[in-house]
Design an enzyme around this catalytic site. Structure first.
Site, PDB file in Angstrom:
ATOM      1  N   HIS A 180       0.853  -1.188   0.000  1.00 12.46           N
ATOM      2  CA  HIS A 180       0.000   0.000   0.000  1.00 12.46           C
ATOM      3  C   HIS A 180       0.891   1.242   0.000  1.00 12.46           C
ATOM      4  O   HIS A 180       1.987   1.222   0.529  1.00 12.46           O
ATOM      5  CB  HIS A 180      -0.897  -0.018   1.250  1.00 12.46           C
ATOM      6  CG  HIS A 180      -1.890   1.084   1.266  1.00 12.46           C
ATOM      7  ND1 HIS A 180      -1.587   2.359   1.712  1.00 12.46           N
ATOM      8  CD2 HIS A 180      -3.176   1.117   0.866  1.00 12.46           C
ATOM      9  CE1 HIS A 180      -2.656   3.118   1.570  1.00 12.46           C
ATOM     10  NE2 HIS A 180      -3.640   2.394   1.068  1.00 12.46           N
ATOM     11  N   ASP A 303     -11.263   1.602  -1.150  1.00 11.19           N
ATOM     12  CA  ASP A 303     -10.330   2.500  -0.460  1.00 11.19           C
ATOM     13  C   ASP A 303     -11.055   3.318   0.611  1.00 11.19           C
ATOM     14  O   ASP A 303     -10.754   4.492   0.832  1.00 11.19           O
ATOM     15  CB  ASP A 303      -9.563   3.415  -1.434  1.00 11.19           C
ATOM     16  CG  ASP A 303      -8.152   3.745  -0.926  1.00 11.19           C
ATOM     17  OD1 ASP A 303      -7.837   3.389   0.226  1.00 11.19           O
ATOM     18  OD2 ASP A 303      -7.377   4.354  -1.689  1.00 11.19           O
TER      19      ASP A 303
HETATM   20  C1  VNL Z   1      -5.618   8.905   0.883  1.00 15.12           C
HETATM   21  C2  VNL Z   1      -6.125   8.180  -0.162  1.00 15.12           C
HETATM   22  C3  VNL Z   1      -4.887   8.261   1.865  1.00 15.12           C
HETATM   23  C4  VNL Z   1      -5.919   6.826  -0.218  1.00 15.12           C
HETATM   24  C5  VNL Z   1      -4.688   6.932   1.805  1.00 15.12           C
HETATM   25  O1  VNL Z   1      -3.973   6.247   2.741  1.00 15.12           O
HETATM   26  C6  VNL Z   1      -5.210   6.192   0.769  1.00 15.12           C
HETATM   27  C7  VNL Z   1      -5.856  10.329   0.947  1.00 15.12           C
HETATM   28  C8  VNL Z   1      -3.427   6.968   3.786  1.00 15.12           C
HETATM   29  O2  VNL Z   1      -6.568  10.845   0.076  1.00 15.12           O
HETATM   30  O3  VNL Z   1      -5.335  10.963   1.874  1.00 15.12           O
HETATM   31  O4  VNL Z   1      -5.039   4.867   0.754  1.00 15.12           O
HETATM   32 MN    MN Z   2      -5.743   2.848   0.558  1.00 21.36          MN
END
Ligand code: VNL
Ligand code: MN
Length: 345
Positions: A180, A303
């Site tokens: 990730h 997500d």
């Molecule tokens: C965000 C998008 C953050 C997808 C994520 O993990 C993610 C964001 C911290 O838009 O901040 O998986």
């Molecule tokens: Mn994510």
């Protein structure tokens, strides 16, 4: 739950626990300016009521609003993972302790809702031997469904031989390792610091794409031929560049400047990687992915809570693909890749 044709298993769904959130607040308040601190400060150390998009409360919630949203929109299951940056910004001892607690908590909530949740086992790469032990506990004792790592750890990548115990464990336990995103590592951070391109817009994908290309070009998959990696966000675009990676890697090998590989980079990507659609709801990109990687290697994801659920469901429902393919995208591939019991429904 809303009536729907296919079981819907969403495969990149984020959560956290109070103890990790508390420790991240400590990280937010300590000096430093790594890219991840933007996110960590906005989410974990925001003034009361100013929590960015309510992310923190939605990450902490598992059985309230989350299940209600899943019910309302017909999402059968979240495959949960401790949200980025996981425990990878803590010292090794803190990270190891906290990730064990998060894995325990994850197993408990899955036990309470075995048809609604599955989960990926976290580990602390800062201490690779203890990480391998926790990975074994996560699969053997906690019955978790795979592994999660948030890309680099202290700007180091998993092709570094010191991390090999982790890759050995993933291969031996026969579970997929989801890489990730987190922010680009120190050293490649500078050009990402304007226009908010450091995060989910652009930087995250380049960070993880770079990680994947490093793994392939290091020759790691000749040492661990059965290791399986999952990339989100439509494979972070890596497969779009495979022709050029093959061409240039072959040339570099001829010049004797890089490790010799038994296969072409593209062949490792097709053999050792699967991808998910998290946060990338594009028909064209999905069509390219299915044609390049095959319909067995693409999994649906939302997500949550970073992306909204309704459009992710509406998009996959409307994707111009056969029922046979949609069945694989929505749940068949997830059941196989993450060892989730199939269900009659
Ligand atoms: C965000 C998008 C953050 C997808 C994520 O993990 C993610 C964001 C911290 O838009 O901040 O998986
Ligand atoms: Mn994510």
């Amino acid at each position: 739950m809303a009536d729907h044709k296919f079981r819907r298993i969403a495969t990149e769904e984020a959560f956290t626990i109070h103890e990790v959130a508390e420790a991240l607040r400590g990280v937010a308040r300590a000096p430093g300016n790594s890219i991840d601190l933007t996110l960590v400060r906005n989410i974990y150390d925001a003034p009361p009521g100013r929590d960015l998009n309510n992310f923190l409360s939605r990450l902490l919630d598992l059985e309230g609003e989350r299940l209600a949203v899943m019910d309302e929109l017909g999402v059968d299951m979240h495959v949960l993972s401790l949200t980025s940056p996981g425990v990878q910004m803590f010292d090794a001892d803190t990270a190891t302790t906290l990730v064990e607690r998060a894995n325990d908590r994850l197993a408990e909530v899955i036990a309470r809702h075995p048809t609604r949740f599955a989960g990926l086992c976290g580990f602390a790469p800062q201490s690779p031997k203890r990480a391998a032990k926790e990975m074994e506990r996560g699969i053997r004792d906690l019955k978790l469904n795979g592994f999660i790592v948030n890309s680099h750890t202290n700007s180091e990548y998993l092709d570094d031989p010191k991390f090999w115990p982790i890759l050995e464990a993933a291969e031996a336990l026969d579970r997929t390792l989801y890489i990730h995103p987190r922010g680009p590592s120190d050293g490649m951070d500078k050009p990402f610091r304007d226009y908010m391109i450091h995060g989910a817009m652009w930087g995250y994908g380049l960070e993880v794409g770079t990680h994947a290309v490093r793994l392939i070009c290091s020759g790691l998959f000749d040492r661990f031929p059965k290791l399986r990696i999952c990339l989100g966000h439509m494979g972070e675009g890596v497969h779009f560049m495979l022709w050029r990676i093959d061409f240039m890697n072959t040339a570099a090998q001829r010049g004797g400047r890089v490790p010799r590989l038994q296969m072409k980079p593209s062949e490792y990507f097709k053999r050792n990687f699967v991808i998910t659609t998290s946060g990338m709801e594009s028909d064209l990109a999905l069509d390219f992915s299915l044609k390049t990687l095959g319909s067995d290697n693409v999994l649906w994801a939302i997500d949550y809570p970073y992306q909204p659920t309704a459009p992710a469901v509406a998009w996959m429902d409307a994707v111009p693909a056969s029922d046979e393919i949609k069945h694989k995208l929505y749940h068949g591939n997830a059941e196989r890749v993450f060892h989730i019991a199939p269900q009659d429904r």
